[in-house]
Every structure is written in structure tokens, then in C-alpha cells.
Write a protein that holds these residues in place. Structure first.
Motif, short mmCIF file in Angstrom:
data_model
loop_
_atom_site.label_atom_id
_atom_site.label_comp_id
_atom_site.label_asym_id
_atom_site.label_seq_id
_atom_site.Cartn_x
_atom_site.Cartn_y
_atom_site.Cartn_z
N LYS A 51 0.83 -1.21 0.07
CA LYS A 51 0.09 0.14 0.22
C LYS A 51 0.84 1.14 0.04
O LYS A 51 1.90 1.29 0.63
CB LYS A 51 -1.07 0.08 1.34
CG LYS A 51 -2.10 -0.92 1.12
CD LYS A 51 -3.21 -0.69 2.07
CE LYS A 51 -4.50 -1.28 1.56
NZ LYS A 51 -4.33 -2.67 1.47
N SER A 56 0.21 9.50 0.99
CA SER A 56 0.76 9.67 -0.28
C SER A 56 -0.02 9.02 -1.44
O SER A 56 -0.68 8.13 -1.33
CB SER A 56 1.99 8.79 -0.27
OG SER A 56 3.05 9.41 0.67
N PRO A 57 -0.27 9.88 -2.64
CA PRO A 57 -0.98 9.46 -3.81
C PRO A 57 -0.40 8.16 -4.57
O PRO A 57 0.93 8.06 -4.46
CB PRO A 57 -1.04 10.60 -4.49
CG PRO A 57 0.17 11.44 -4.08
CD PRO A 57 0.63 10.99 -2.92
N ARG A 58 -1.31 7.50 -5.17
CA ARG A 58 -0.82 6.58 -5.97
C ARG A 58 -0.97 7.10 -7.32
O ARG A 58 -2.02 7.29 -7.76
CB ARG A 58 -1.42 5.07 -5.63
CG ARG A 58 -1.20 4.46 -7.01
CD ARG A 58 -1.75 2.85 -6.54
NE ARG A 58 -0.71 2.02 -5.69
CZ ARG A 58 -0.91 0.98 -4.95
NH1 ARG A 58 -2.31 0.40 -5.17
NH2 ARG A 58 -0.07 0.43 -4.28
N VAL A 59 0.12 6.95 -8.20
CA VAL A 59 0.33 6.91 -9.55
C VAL A 59 0.08 5.86 -10.46
O VAL A 59 1.36 5.36 -10.21
CB VAL A 59 1.25 8.23 -10.10
CG1 VAL A 59 1.13 8.77 -11.46
CG2 VAL A 59 1.24 9.62 -9.23
N ARG A 140 -12.17 5.31 -9.65
CA ARG A 140 -10.64 5.39 -9.97
C ARG A 140 -9.82 3.91 -9.89
O ARG A 140 -8.95 3.79 -8.86
CB ARG A 140 -10.15 6.35 -9.03
CG ARG A 140 -10.34 7.85 -9.53
CD ARG A 140 -9.66 8.71 -8.73
NE ARG A 140 -10.45 9.65 -7.98
CZ ARG A 140 -10.10 10.01 -6.92
NH1 ARG A 140 -8.95 9.62 -6.14
NH2 ARG A 140 -10.81 11.07 -6.06
N HIS A 150 -6.39 0.54 -7.43
CA HIS A 150 -7.03 1.95 -7.42
C HIS A 150 -5.93 2.93 -7.87
O HIS A 150 -4.71 2.68 -7.54
CB HIS A 150 -7.24 1.90 -5.98
CG HIS A 150 -7.87 3.31 -5.56
ND1 HIS A 150 -6.99 4.45 -5.11
CD2 HIS A 150 -9.13 3.83 -5.82
CE1 HIS A 150 -7.99 5.56 -5.16
NE2 HIS A 150 -9.30 5.29 -5.15
N TYR A 151 -6.26 4.07 -8.07
CA TYR A 151 -5.25 5.14 -8.83
C TYR A 151 -5.75 6.54 -7.99
O TYR A 151 -6.94 6.62 -7.53
CB TYR A 151 -5.02 5.27 -9.93
CG TYR A 151 -6.33 5.84 -11.06
CD1 TYR A 151 -6.98 4.71 -11.45
CD2 TYR A 151 -6.45 6.93 -11.18
CE1 TYR A 151 -8.13 4.96 -12.37
CE2 TYR A 151 -7.64 7.22 -11.86
CZ TYR A 151 -8.48 6.47 -12.33
OH TYR A 151 -9.46 6.71 -13.09
N ASP A 152 -4.90 7.30 -7.50
CA ASP A 152 -5.11 8.73 -7.33
C ASP A 152 -4.91 9.66 -8.65
O ASP A 152 -5.94 10.33 -9.00
CB ASP A 152 -4.38 9.22 -6.39
CG ASP A 152 -4.68 8.49 -4.95
OD1 ASP A 152 -5.73 8.55 -4.56
OD2 ASP A 152 -3.89 7.74 -4.45
N TYR A 153 -3.93 9.27 -9.46
CA TYR A 153 -3.85 9.73 -10.70
C TYR A 153 -3.51 8.69 -11.50
O TYR A 153 -2.78 7.84 -11.28
CB TYR A 153 -2.65 10.67 -10.83
CG TYR A 153 -2.86 12.01 -9.82
CD1 TYR A 153 -3.59 13.17 -10.14
CD2 TYR A 153 -2.17 12.16 -8.52
CE1 TYR A 153 -3.88 14.17 -9.39
CE2 TYR A 153 -2.39 13.26 -7.88
CZ TYR A 153 -3.18 14.32 -8.17
OH TYR A 153 -3.30 15.15 -7.35
N ARG A 340 -8.17 13.84 -13.16
CA ARG A 340 -7.36 12.86 -12.69
C ARG A 340 -6.57 11.94 -13.67
O ARG A 340 -5.89 11.22 -13.28
CB ARG A 340 -7.88 11.79 -11.84
CG ARG A 340 -8.79 12.35 -10.45
CD ARG A 340 -7.60 12.40 -9.33
NE ARG A 340 -8.33 13.25 -8.16
CZ ARG A 340 -7.79 13.17 -7.30
NH1 ARG A 340 -6.69 12.33 -6.87
NH2 ARG A 340 -8.42 13.99 -6.18
N ALA A 374 0.16 17.00 -6.85
CA ALA A 374 -0.16 16.22 -5.70
C ALA A 374 0.18 16.96 -4.46
O ALA A 374 -0.08 16.79 -3.33
CB ALA A 374 0.95 14.94 -5.70
#
Ligand SMILES: Cc1cc2nc3c(=O)[nH]c(=O)nc-3n(C[C@H](O)[C@H](O)[C@H](O)COP(=O)(O)OP(=O)(O)OC[C@H]3O[C@@H](n4cnc5c(N)ncnc54)[C@H](O)[C@@H]3O)c2cc1C
Length: 445
Positions: A51, A56-59, A140, A150-153, A340, A374
Motif C-alpha cells: 500500500k 501519499s497518492p498512487r500514480v 478510480r 486503485h489510483y489517485d492519478y 485525474r 500532488a
């Protein structure tokens, strides 16, 4: 006549580690904290990746070509806390730039092949060897052949697809023939092997090569370079064949002088160039191309049709009806339909030339942009750079080098600082190979 066979070329040229990957051993590894064992999952299960650290975002980047590979490395370099997952369907990276030289044995396959896992290990992103089949923009989530994620971007760096509708029609059987028997070989991977075999097996007759109309096809000088080098190969090996180059343009859109010099001086008698030639139909049964200039019979054919976005970009609902490319918010590469999602490299349309150097330099910019976003920051626009070499004889090359200007009022781009060297020289050839090595280093070392 010296003819080599393709037997074993791939096996000889790819390292054992690459072959292990190609056979599915170590099919996907994550890099943070070293490699870990990947468990095969149902495509509806979540991919078994560590994870992202809290907050922190996931790209997720789909496509490990020139654009995606650069992006993965530079997002991590700019901010190691961002979780980056690169998903690529091919086991190894094979470069399209310089592949025309490989087709005629002027460089080895090793020169083109590079290792995703080594770069992922070094820079701390996850490399997943899988195909992305679908995207749920609301949730997403991307759906891959190994599970969902799953992604954030999300970055779609998926390159191009071929659009056969203009010349071949829409019958799936005809499209199958076009793809399988006469592959364009403008996407990385197996098509190139097929084309190389065709060149080696060619005994005599007309080897027809087509140039797509417009300038939104991948690598504008690519078909001209290929035609020139195949003609060189025929001459070199005393093959009683000719390359017939069918071009809807008035002249090659770039480096025309350099190509004409090669056709008139180096490969005269082995190439015939037909500008202003619109293809109306390809008759596979009769092995004939019907054009505005008359019919051309072919012994073999390298059919490069118009380009369009890769299927996933359509599936994501980013391509407006009747268009072939995603609608983006310029100059930020962001999908109009979804802030996104970014489309980079050849997955986006002009105004940028579809070239490896453009994809690489632009990926540096988009990596910076995503990291800034981000962190809730904005950034000033920077233009990418197109530097593109073409081999026109053994040991001789020409080049073009340019950037772009963006006018925010008109939301338009224009060419800027255009430089070109149409003199086929040895120094340019050396610079071509050095350029490629520098690019590979930038993506993978
Ligand atoms: C013969 C030839 C010669 C060229 N010469 C030059 C040159 O001299 N100089 C130059 O600058 N450029 C050159 N180019 C152009 C250059 O190769 C492209 O512009 C560049 O590859 C674009 O990078 P990209 O990352 O957008 O696409 P690609 O490099 O094609 O990468 C896209 C990747 O996405 C992957 N992918 C697609 N869909 C999915 C999915 N659903 N799931 C998982 N993975 C997926 C593909 O497998 C592929 O690896 C040449 C191209 C060709 C074909």
C-alpha cells in the motif's frame, strides 16, 4: 547473395534474465524494499502490491514505452514518497527509434532492448507486467490481466493504434489480413520481427511501403527512413527488388532534402518515390494498391495506415465522437473529461510530433506537473523538444531539432527554434547512436 536467417536472433540477443521474464518467471516485481513474490490473482481481485504510505497518492501509469518509463522514473526521483505503478503488457522494452537500423542489420537487437525491472528496482517504482483492459473512472480503478488497482492519478501512456478504416475498410477479416500479413511495425514488439523476416526473405519484385496521410502519425520521418534503408539493404545484397514508396504528401514533411539526396545518390535504382499519391483501396487478393496515381502491384507490403489512440483511451471515454485522439486541457495533458487522467506521449495528438524524444522530454514535464499537483502547487508551462535523426545510408544520418511555443490566448502551439541538418554525414550517424544511448540511459539507468 548473403542471406541470414532469423533463427535464434531473438534468443541470441536477449539476455537470460529477459527470457525468464518472457516465459513468465518473475512476471511482475515490485521495487520498494526489493523484489517480492507476485501471486497470480483473478482479474477482479486487487493486485497484491504494497500500500502507498499514509497520505501519499498512487500514480498508475499504463504503458512502459518512451513516455511511461520516463514518467515512472522521474515522478519517483522528484518525490520518492509518491507511490508509482508502471503497468506494461510487453515483457521487455523494445525501442522503436533505431529499429529501422536493426531491420537491416546496422545495429544489434541488444541495442534496442532494455530492462524495466532494473529501473524499477533502482528508482523504487512497481513494475507490473500485465495488460490493462478497462478503467472505472468513478471508482478510480484500472482492471488489468492480473487484478485491479486503485489510483489517485492515472497516466495513459499507451502509444498508438492503427486505423485501417480509410484504406482497408471495416471488415474484421480484412483488418486481420492487414495486421497479420502486412504489419505496419510502428508499435514496439513482434511486428518488427515479422517485418525483418520479410526483408530477409525478399527474393525479387516490388516491396511497397505506405506513408499515412496528415502529420498525426507516429514518427513523421520513420517511413522514409525505413524505405531508404530497405533499398540500401537490397542494393547491398544484390536483391533484384525495388522499394516503392507511396506518399500522400507533396514531399517528406521533414528532412526532405536529405532523403532525396539518398534516393538520388546512394540507392538509385532501388527505390521509386511517388508523392501526392492517395491510397483508395488495398486489394489483398490481387496484391494490388489502388491509388489516385493508378494501380501498384506488390510482391510484399509494409502497410502503415493512419494512426489513432490506443483502445484503452477510447474505453476510458476520453475520445470525442468522430475523433481519433483524446480531448485534453492544454498545455497540461489532462483529459477534458477527467482531471485525474493524463494522456502523454503518442497517446495525445498534435501539436507535438509523435517522436521518442518528444515523449521523453514531455514526460519530464508531466512528472514535474503531477508531483506539483500532488502537493497542491501550480507550475509554469515548459515546451517539450523534438530531436529526431534518420539514417539514410550505412554510417550516414540527417536530423531535425525543434521546440514548441504555446500561446495561451489562442490555446495554440507553434514550432519554435527549428534546426535541421540535411547533409548525410558520419558525424550525424554517430550522434544518432549517442542520442539513442543517452535516451535509454535517461529512461532505464
Ligand atoms: C520505426 C520507428 C522509428 C522511429 N524513430 C524515431 C526516432 O528516430 N526518433 C524519435 O524520437 N522517435 C522515433 N520513433 C517514434 C517513437 O518510437 C515514438 O514516438 C515513441 O515510442 C512514443 O512513446 P510512447 O511511450 O508514447 O509510446 P510507446 O513507446 O509505443 O509505448 C506505449 C506502450 O504502452 C503499452 N500499452 C499500450 N496499451 C496498453 C495496455 N492496455 N496495457 C498495458 N500496456 C499497454 C505498449 O505495449 C507500449 O509499450 C520511431 C518509431 C518507429 C516505429
Amino acid at each position: 547473395m548473403k542471406r541470414k536467417t532469423l533463427k535464434g536472433v531473438f534468443e541470441m540477443s536477449v539476455s537470460r534474465r529477459d527470457l525468464l521474464k518472457a516465459t513468465g518467471v518473475g512476471v511482475a516485481l515490485a521495487a520498494t524494499g526489493g523484489a517480492f513474490n507476485f501471486t497470480f490473482a483473478k482479474t477482479t481481485d486487487t493486485l497484491n502490491l504494497p500500500k502507498p504510505s499514509k497520505g501519499s497518492p498512487r500514480v498508475v501509469i499504463v504503458g512502459g514505452g518512451w513516455s511511461g518509463s520516463t514518467l515512472a522514473k522521474y515522478i519517483k526521483k522528484n518525490d520518492p514518497n509518491i507511490d508509482v505503478v508502471l503497468i506494461e503488457k510487453n515483457n521487455v522494452f523494445m525501442s522503436c527509434p533505431v529499429s529501422n537500423l536493426w531491420l537491416v542489420d546496422l545495429v544489434d537487437l541488444e541495442f534496442l532492448i532494455h530492462d524495466h525491472l532494473k529501473a524499477a528496482d533502482k528508482y523504487g517504482y512497481h513494475f507490473v507486467n500485465a495488460e490493462v483492459h478497462d478503467i472505472d473512472r468513478k471508482k478510480r480503478v484500472v482492471y488489468t490481466s492480473l487484478g485491479k488497482l486503485h489510483y489517485d492519478y492515472l497516466v495513459l501512456a499507451t502509444g498508438i493504434d492503427y486505423d485501417y478504416s480509410q484504406w482497408v475498410g471495416t471488415d474484421p477479416k480484412d483488418i486481420e489480413i492487414a495486421m497479420k500479413r502486412y504489419p505496419a511495425a510502428f508499435k514496439p514488439g513482434e511486428e518488427h520481427f515479422q517485418l525483418k523476416k520479410k526483408i530477409r526473405d525478399f527474393e525479387e519484385g516490388n516491396f511497397v511501403i505506405t506513408v499515412p496521410p496528415g502529420i498525426d502519425y507516429r514518427c513523421i520521418p520513420g517511413p522514409y527512413e525505413r524505405a531508404t534503408l530497405i533499398a540500401w539493404y537490397f542494393k547491398q545484397n544484390n536483391i533484384p527488388g525495388k522499394v516503392i514508396l507511396l506518399d500522400p504528401h507533396n514531399d517528406p514533411p521533414v528532412k526532405a532534402e536529405g532523403f532525396h539526396k539518398a534516393w538520388n545518390e546512394y540507392v538509385k535504382g532501388y527505390i521509386e518515390y511517388y508523392p501526392q499519391t492517395d491510397i483508395k483501396e488495398v486489394d489483398f487478393g490481387k496484391k494490388r494498391i489502388v491509388t489516385s496515381l493508378g494501380d501498384f502491384d506488390f510482391t510484399d507490403l509494409n502497410l502503415y495506415p493512419r494512426c489513432k489512440s490506443a483502445p484503452l483511451v477510447y474505453k476510458a471515454g476520453l475520445v470525442p465522437k468522430g475523433d481519433r485522439w483524446p480531448a485534453l486541457r492544454w498545455p497540461w495533458y489532462m483529459a477534458q473529461a477527467d482531471e485525474r487522467i493524463f494522456c502523454t506521449g503518442d497517446a495525445r495528438n498534435q501539436p507535438f510530433s509523435k517522436s521518442g524524444n518528444t515523449a521523453n522530454s514531455e514526460a519530464h514535464i508531466v512528472a514535474d506537473l503531477i508531483v506539483k499537483l500532488a502537493h497542491g502547487k501550480s507550475m509554469d508551462y515548459k515546451p517539450p523538444r523534438t530531436l529526431c535523426y534518420s539514417g539514410v545510408d550505412k554510417g550516414k544520418a540527417v536530423w531535425v531539432d525543434l521546440t514548441y511555443k504555446y500561446d495561451p490566448k489562442k490555446n495554440e502551439f507553434a514550432f519554435h527554434n527549428v534546426k535541421m541538418d540535411n547533409n548525410p554525414t558520419e558525424a550525424n550517424w554517430k550522434a544518432y547512436l549517442e542520442w539513442a544511448k543517452a535516451m535509454y540511459r535517461d529512461m532505464f539507468s
